[in-house]
Design an enzyme around this catalytic site. Structure first.
Site, short mmCIF file in Angstrom:
data_model
loop_
_atom_site.label_atom_id
_atom_site.label_comp_id
_atom_site.label_asym_id
_atom_site.label_seq_id
_atom_site.Cartn_x
_atom_site.Cartn_y
_atom_site.Cartn_z
N THR A 1 -1.65 9.34 6.54
CA THR A 1 -2.06 7.82 6.15
C THR A 1 -3.02 7.11 5.76
OG1 THR A 1 -1.87 7.00 8.22
CG2 THR A 1 0.14 7.62 7.37
N ASP A 2 -3.81 6.32 5.33
CA ASP A 2 -4.59 5.65 4.73
C ASP A 2 -4.30 5.15 6.04
OD1 ASP A 2 -6.87 4.08 2.06
OD2 ASP A 2 -7.11 5.09 4.25
N TRP A 3 -6.12 5.09 6.11
CA TRP A 3 -6.38 4.81 7.68
C TRP A 3 -5.33 3.67 8.06
CZ3 TRP A 3 -7.83 9.19 6.55
CH2 TRP A 3 -9.05 9.01 7.54
N SER A 4 -4.56 3.90 8.60
CA SER A 4 -2.88 2.74 8.98
C SER A 4 -3.06 1.30 10.39
CB SER A 4 -1.86 3.68 8.89
OG SER A 4 -2.24 3.96 10.81
#
Ligand code: GLC
Length: 714
Positions: A249-252
């Site tokens: 994930t992007d820096w979720s």
């Protein structure tokens, strides 16, 4: 004999990897599996942080090492608190303007070499989202408005990185095309635009380069968070395209649904939190999480360890290698936009270097793409190192101003915790002073700069449009020097498209070097004096005005918190992004897609178009008919028959660049265009289809200036 035994053995070992990984995962407890997909917390990182922004958890008992992840799109982003440095390369937007995937590959390879030397296993680059609007704050990290260029450049870059045994990470999948409210904005995109424009680059890159990792984006797509979209991630990315790497994930943010993210296909939750660990353990226990999803995620992490963390440790990288690659890429990516005979600079004479950026070049953008590099070669030092006289009073004025302003910025950084270099406003010079300089110097170079930052989109005022000070500077310098029969060049050191129509006729030359990396100043000098012949071509259209852009109103161009395009942005332009819009609707632009000048001339001949079993084969000859060596970029634009689905006037279906041709030298070019690449996506039927009829093929880098034309029938 040996090859006959060893090669099949390697195939068997590679084929066994998933089974071996699964066997290791089967030995893990539920808590260990949850920790595996969430990683270790920053406070538990080993002391040599080095700017590592995430780590997977080690499991020594199962021979599973930790993996270190680090940014970013312009080079390895190390911590500013450390002494280690890394090479700052030209931005991806610049690399795309080289029209040469080989250049992107060389930069990827050089960056991957440095990542490996710094014990980084996953290099969070390249960014490759489509540039749909000039103001997105991260456009400099992305390649183009065209998915073929984006996909081919990203694929070459990924192969370069992974040749070092380091995982590249293509990002941010997908439709993450604005920074305003990026973690929650809902993007509304039709299936055809999604397939043909916003997914197509990723599809090309996955199929041609097999990236070992990919980052899913923060935003939602048609009402569903991308990171929770099973049809998109497991369905299309893995199922249809065969992506077999790790998905993170992007820096979720914690308010996403962990179970849905895991089921959708994400394997690693960055930067990971205890809450997510508990969500996973609880979900498996109450049945809302299928243990098979968790096992898949752990296996993909373990497989990535096998791909990146089993090889020999390498020494700290030799940054001189990166410096060479950075400069070469900066020279190859520069686009000569105007030249009425001023360039290349031939006579000696004394240069008047105007503009803060002649003394403080913007080497890279800000945010996670910011690189702590060993130096930035400035334009003014490149001139003086070449023994060219420059105006000392002007230099002294700018350096004093830049130092003062930088001190101010350093304070801001401390206070604002900015990780990038906020821009110094242009210095306002009086006309009297400029007249004095015009009297004593032989020519002028004005550098206009722009930076750009993750997390915030660009602005119209004093950003997309020149500031009043900048406009006055260009007008006054051109008037003063032209009055003396002397010439003026403008250098654009920019992080994205700016308005040029209102002033581009004033100077005698305009050279666009984008964000050129740490060697930018010496590249600018070499290009201005002709040591390097500009060969870049625009991979982005320069509209006459922002509001000519097809997405102008479907973008938060004034960043209102409550306003339009904050919570939701509709991609109402559909497939008509960039030149697909301007050329289909005959909208005048300042500089078209594919535009760029050279110090020499080229002619095209011997054009052949031939249908093959799989598609169309195109061949032609390119000859350097000028008096300087140079490289010529070319594109094959195809116009489909007006039948069935509406079509753009023309679309780029193949491109490339000659080797360096000496005056009089020719090169034979052959381009293969697969028939499948001519298909359009019929969203009613949910499938690709190729229109029957006559296709027009136009050859030439500049989309509006075909040099050859041919036809074939499907
Ligand atoms: C950021 C960026 C991403 C970057 C990551 C780690 O949110 O969107 O590109 O790789 O965090 O810094």
């Amino acid at each position: 004999m040996r090859v006959k035994v060893i090669f099949p053995l390697c195939l068997v070992l590679v084929a066994m990897l998933p089974a071996v990984a699964q066997a290791q995962v089967d030995r893990m407890s539920l808590e260990e599996k949850a920790r595996c997909v969430v990683g270790i917390k920053r406070e538990d990182f080993p002391p040599t942080n080095k700017g590592i922004c995430a780590r997977t958890a080690p499991f020594p008992a199962y021979n599973i090492p930790t993996l270190a992840l680090a940014d970013g799109s312009s080079g390895v982003r190390l911590s500013r608190r450390e002494t280690d440095k890394a090479t700052a390369f030209p931005s991806n937007m610049a690399l795309a303007s080289s029209w040469d995937p080989g250049i992107a590959g060389e930069v990827g390879s050089a960056a991957g070499y440095e990542a490996r030397g710094y014990r980084i296993h996953v290099f969070l680059s390249p960014g490759m989202n489509i540039i749909r609007n000039p103001l997105c704050g991260r456009n400099f990290e992305y390649f183009s408005e065209d998915p073929l260029i984006a996909g081919k450049m990203a694929a070459a870059y990924v192969r370069g990185v992974q040749a070092n045994g380091v995982a590249a990470c293509i990002k941010h999948f997908t439709c993450n095309n604005q920074e305003t409210n990026r973690s929650h904005v809902n993007t509304l995109v039709g299936d055809r635009a999604l397939r043909e424009i916003f997914l197509k680059g990723y599809e090309i890159c996955v199929k041609e380069a097999s990236p070992w990792s990919l980052m899913t984006s923060y935003n939602s797509l048609n009402g569903l968070p991308v990171q929770e979209n099973h049809d998109l991630v497991n369905g299309i990315l893995r199922g249809e395209w065969g992506f077999d790497g790790l998905i993170m994930t992007d820096w979720s943010i914690s308010d996403h649904n962990t179970a849905a993210q895991l089921h959708a296909g994400n394997d690693f939750f960055t930067p990971g939190s205890d809450k997510q660990m508990q969500d996973i353990i609880g979900g498996v226990k109450d049945g809302s999480i299928d243990i098979k999803d968790l096992d898949r995620a752990c296996s993909n992490i373990v497989r990535l360890c096998d791909r990146t963390a089993r090889g020999e440790l390498r020494p700290v990288p030799d940054l001189s290698l990166g410096a060479v690659a950075s400069k070469k890429a900066a020279c190859e990516s520069a686009v000569l936009l105007e030249n009425n005979g001023m360039l290349p600079l031939t006579s000696g004479g004394k240069a008047a270097l105007f503009g803060v950026r002649s003394y403080r070049l913007v080497a890279t953008g800000s945010g996670s793409a910011y690189v702590v590099c060993p130096y930035v070669r400035q334009i003014y030092t490149a001139f003086s190192e070449a023994g060219v006289g420059t105006d000392a009073e002007l230099q002294d004025l700018y350096l004093k101003y830049a130092d003062f302003a930088s001190a101010d910025i350093a304070y801001n950084e401390k206070v604002k915790v900015s990780i990038g270099l906020p821009l110094l406003p242009e210095l306002d010079l009086s006309r009297t002073f400029i007249d004095k300089v015009a009297e004593r110097d032989d020519y002028a170079v004005i550098t206009i700069g722009r930076s750009s930052e993750e997390g915030v989109d660009r602005f119209l005022e004093d950003d997309y449009y020149l500031s009043e000070t900048e406009k006055k500077l260009i007008e006054n310098v051109c008037e003063a020097f032209h009055a003396k029969g002397k010439k003026v060049a403008v250098v654009l050191n920019i992080a994205g498209i700016i308005e040029v129509e209102s002033w581009r006729s004033l100077p005698d030359a305009i050279l666009n070097v984008w964000l050129p990396g740490q060697e930018g100043g010496s590249a600018v000098y070499d290009l201005l004096v002709g040591r390097s012949n500009p060969s870049g071509r625009l991979a982005l259209s320069f509209p006459v005005d922002y509001f000519d852009c097809p997405s102008a109103m479907d973008f938060p161009y004034n960043h209102p918190k409550e306003g339009k395009n904050y919570d939701q942005t509709s991609y109402s332009e559909g497939i008509y992004v960039g030149y697909r819009h301007y050329d289909t609707r005959n909208v005048r632009v300042s500089y078209p897609f594919g535009y760029g000048l050279s110090y020499t001339d080229f002619e095209y001949s011997n054009f052949r178009v031939k249908k093959t079993g799989k598609g169309v084969s195109i061949s032609f000859a390119v000859k350097n008919c000028g008096n300087k060596s140079g490289r010529e970029a070319y594109g094959a634009y195809i116009s489909a028959p007006e039948r069935g689905l509406d079509k753009p006037a023309r679309e780029l279906k193949a491109f490339g660049k000659t080797t360096l041709l000496a005056p009089g030298e020719s090169e034979q070019v052959r381009l293969e265009i697969p028939m499948s690449s001519l298909a359009s996506y019929n969203e009613e039927k949910g499938k690709w289809e190729i229109a029957r009829g006559q296709y027009l093929v136009r050859i030439g880098a500049n989309v509006r200036n075909p040099l050859l034309e041919g036809r074939f029938r499907k």
